[in-house]
Design a protein around this motif. Structure first.
Motif, mmCIF file in Angstrom:
data_model
loop_
_atom_site.group_PDB
_atom_site.id
_atom_site.type_symbol
_atom_site.label_atom_id
_atom_site.label_comp_id
_atom_site.label_asym_id
_atom_site.label_seq_id
_atom_site.Cartn_x
_atom_site.Cartn_y
_atom_site.Cartn_z
ATOM 1 N N LEU A 18 -46.815 -4.916 -23.164
ATOM 2 C CA LEU A 18 -47.177 -3.736 -23.952
ATOM 3 C C LEU A 18 -47.000 -4.002 -25.451
ATOM 4 C CD1 LEU A 18 -48.072 -0.789 -23.762
ATOM 5 C CD2 LEU A 18 -45.679 -0.140 -23.591
ATOM 6 N N ASN A 19 -45.837 -4.577 -25.816
ATOM 7 C CA ASN A 19 -45.590 -4.869 -27.237
ATOM 8 C C ASN A 19 -46.626 -5.841 -27.780
ATOM 9 O OD1 ASN A 19 -43.375 -3.251 -27.330
ATOM 10 N ND2 ASN A 19 -41.920 -4.890 -26.860
ATOM 11 N N TYR A 20 -46.959 -6.831 -26.967
ATOM 12 C CA TYR A 20 -47.944 -7.831 -27.384
ATOM 13 C C TYR A 20 -49.291 -7.155 -27.669
ATOM 14 C CZ TYR A 20 -51.469 -11.466 -26.818
ATOM 15 O OH TYR A 20 -52.557 -12.283 -27.001
ATOM 16 N N LEU A 21 -49.728 -6.311 -26.728
ATOM 17 C CA LEU A 21 -51.036 -5.662 -26.879
ATOM 18 C C LEU A 21 -51.045 -4.718 -28.082
ATOM 19 C CD1 LEU A 21 -51.621 -4.874 -23.093
ATOM 20 C CD2 LEU A 21 -52.960 -6.474 -24.471
ATOM 21 N N LYS A 22 -49.921 -4.022 -28.271
ATOM 22 C CA LYS A 22 -49.871 -3.070 -29.394
ATOM 23 C C LYS A 22 -49.816 -3.799 -30.743
ATOM 24 C CE LYS A 22 -48.078 1.136 -27.423
ATOM 25 N NZ LYS A 22 -46.960 2.071 -27.360
ATOM 26 N N ASP A 23 -49.344 -5.049 -30.720
ATOM 27 C CA ASP A 23 -49.258 -5.816 -31.971
ATOM 28 C C ASP A 23 -50.559 -6.548 -32.306
ATOM 29 O OD1 ASP A 23 -46.750 -5.035 -32.524
ATOM 30 O OD2 ASP A 23 -45.738 -6.840 -31.797
ATOM 31 N N LEU A 24 -51.563 -6.472 -31.423
ATOM 32 C CA LEU A 24 -52.835 -7.140 -31.727
ATOM 33 C C LEU A 24 -53.435 -6.485 -32.974
ATOM 34 C CD1 LEU A 24 -54.374 -7.469 -28.139
ATOM 35 C CD2 LEU A 24 -53.477 -9.317 -29.574
ATOM 36 N N PRO A 25 -54.148 -7.261 -33.808
ATOM 37 C CA PRO A 25 -54.673 -6.687 -35.044
ATOM 38 C C PRO A 25 -55.589 -5.491 -34.794
ATOM 39 C CG PRO A 25 -55.169 -9.048 -34.863
ATOM 40 C CD PRO A 25 -54.484 -8.656 -33.598
ATOM 41 N N VAL A 26 -55.386 -4.446 -35.600
ATOM 42 C CA VAL A 26 -56.245 -3.253 -35.493
ATOM 43 C C VAL A 26 -57.671 -3.680 -35.870
ATOM 44 C CG1 VAL A 26 -56.656 -0.917 -36.395
ATOM 45 C CG2 VAL A 26 -54.315 -1.802 -36.184
ATOM 46 N N GLY A 27 -58.645 -3.250 -35.093
ATOM 47 C CA GLY A 27 -60.034 -3.620 -35.377
ATOM 48 C C GLY A 27 -60.398 -4.993 -34.834
ATOM 49 N N GLY A 28 -59.473 -5.624 -34.108
ATOM 50 C CA GLY A 28 -59.755 -6.939 -33.508
ATOM 51 C C GLY A 28 -60.595 -6.770 -32.244
ATOM 52 N N ALA A 29 -60.630 -7.826 -31.436
ATOM 53 C CA ALA A 29 -61.461 -7.793 -30.221
ATOM 54 C C ALA A 29 -61.028 -6.650 -29.299
ATOM 55 C CB ALA A 29 -61.333 -9.126 -29.493
ATOM 56 N N ALA A 30 -62.029 -6.011 -28.666
ATOM 57 C CA ALA A 30 -61.730 -4.886 -27.776
ATOM 58 C C ALA A 30 -61.212 -5.369 -26.430
ATOM 59 C CB ALA A 30 -62.984 -4.041 -27.573
ATOM 60 N N ASN A 31 -61.535 -6.626 -26.102
ATOM 61 C CA ASN A 31 -61.131 -7.165 -24.797
ATOM 62 C C ASN A 31 -60.188 -8.346 -24.988
ATOM 63 O OD1 ASN A 31 -62.889 -5.350 -23.736
ATOM 64 N ND2 ASN A 31 -64.499 -6.835 -23.371
ATOM 65 N N ILE A 32 -59.439 -8.619 -23.913
ATOM 66 C CA ILE A 32 -58.546 -9.777 -23.956
ATOM 67 C C ILE A 32 -58.463 -10.400 -22.557
ATOM 68 C CG2 ILE A 32 -56.401 -8.468 -23.508
ATOM 69 C CD1 ILE A 32 -55.191 -10.410 -25.716
ATOM 70 N N SER A 33 -58.291 -11.714 -22.521
ATOM 71 C CA SER A 33 -58.194 -12.379 -21.208
ATOM 72 C C SER A 33 -56.735 -12.620 -20.851
ATOM 73 C CB SER A 33 -58.923 -13.719 -21.256
ATOM 74 O OG SER A 33 -58.214 -14.605 -22.097
#
Ligand code: NAD
Length: 213
Positions: A18-33
């Motif tokens: 959860l922390n990792y996903l919330k720390d992803l850059p705002v406006g970055g990719a909508a999906n993640i693998s």
């Protein structure tokens, strides 16, 4: 959404995801693998895939997971959407610190009231939370239907407080006293032992520096 039973180990990794996903850059990719998450978190990608399969619909081939949906699924799984009321017993060094910490509400836990036997602190308030005599624990917990208790009394008092919490309807206990608590099978106890954590770190240092001599 109905969730399958989740192992404690998987559950313990969820806040990290959860922390990792919330720390992803705002406006970055909508999906993640799962592979990208695994690489960044230094985990095995099969493990990550299995863990995430427990909380949501799973990733789609070549597309991965929709970040915002995955955040919401993990929060739901961790119960972050429901404020769980908790009580704390033992307002000493550790209990006071936990009462003063604001971060628990962010993970859906609200310590609503605390109890102690020390007459000099009973009747006072810490961070907006009232300190009541422990004699009121049963009536308050039963009336408010409190399900979570935090034990920060000394080792000698912990079992008695645990018994009182169970009698009052509490079914989830966060125990900081270094003692194994006896509870009925419908009650979950999570033990947090900072001394053990320090011992593990000290042991790591001893092993590392004794072999590097
Ligand atoms: P403390 O002595 O400062 O506080 C204990 C509190 O419990 C006191 O306020 C006391 O009045 C209250 N108390 C005693 N009997 C009670 C009862 N029957 N009902 C309600 N309240 C009662 O102790 P502490 O340093 O805060 O540690 C609390 C527990 O957490 C201990 O079991 C300790 O081993 C463990 N712990 C403490 C720390 C820490 O950093 N202080 C770290 C790890 C674990």
């Amino acid at each position: 959404m109905a969730f399958k039973p989740i192992s404690t180990q998987t559950l313990q990794r969820m806040p990290m995801y959860l922390n990792y996903l919330k720390d992803l850059p705002v406006g970055g990719a909508a999906n993640i693998s799962a592979t990208m998450m695994a690489d960044d978190l230094r985990l095995n990608d099969v493990q990550v895939r299995k863990d995430l399969a427990m909380v949501g619909q799973g990733g789609r081939p070549k597309i991965g997971y929709v970040v915002k949906d995955l955040i919401s699924d993990i929060e739901h799984c961790l119960g972050f959407n429901n404020i769980d009321s908790a009580v704390l017993i033992g307002v000493g060094n550790l209990g006071r610190t936990l009462l003063e910490y604001e971060g628990f509400s962010e993970c859906g836990v609200d310590i609503v009231v605390a109890f102690d036997v020390n007459q000099s602190i009973v009747g006072t308030t810490i961070n907006g939370k009232r300190i009541l005599p422990v004699s009121k624990l049963y009536s308050i917990c039963s009336r408010m239907k409190i399900k979570m208790g935090i034990i920060t009394v000394g080792t000698g008092e912990a079992q008695g407080i645990c018994d009182l919490l169970v009698k009052s309807g509490v079914v989830a206990i966060w125990n900081f006293a270094s003692v194994r608590l006896n509870v009925p099978s419908n009650v979950f106890v999570h033990n947090d032992n900072m001394t053990s954590s320090l011992a593990v770190l000290s042991n790591y240092l001893v092993e590392r520096f004794s072999t590097n001599k």
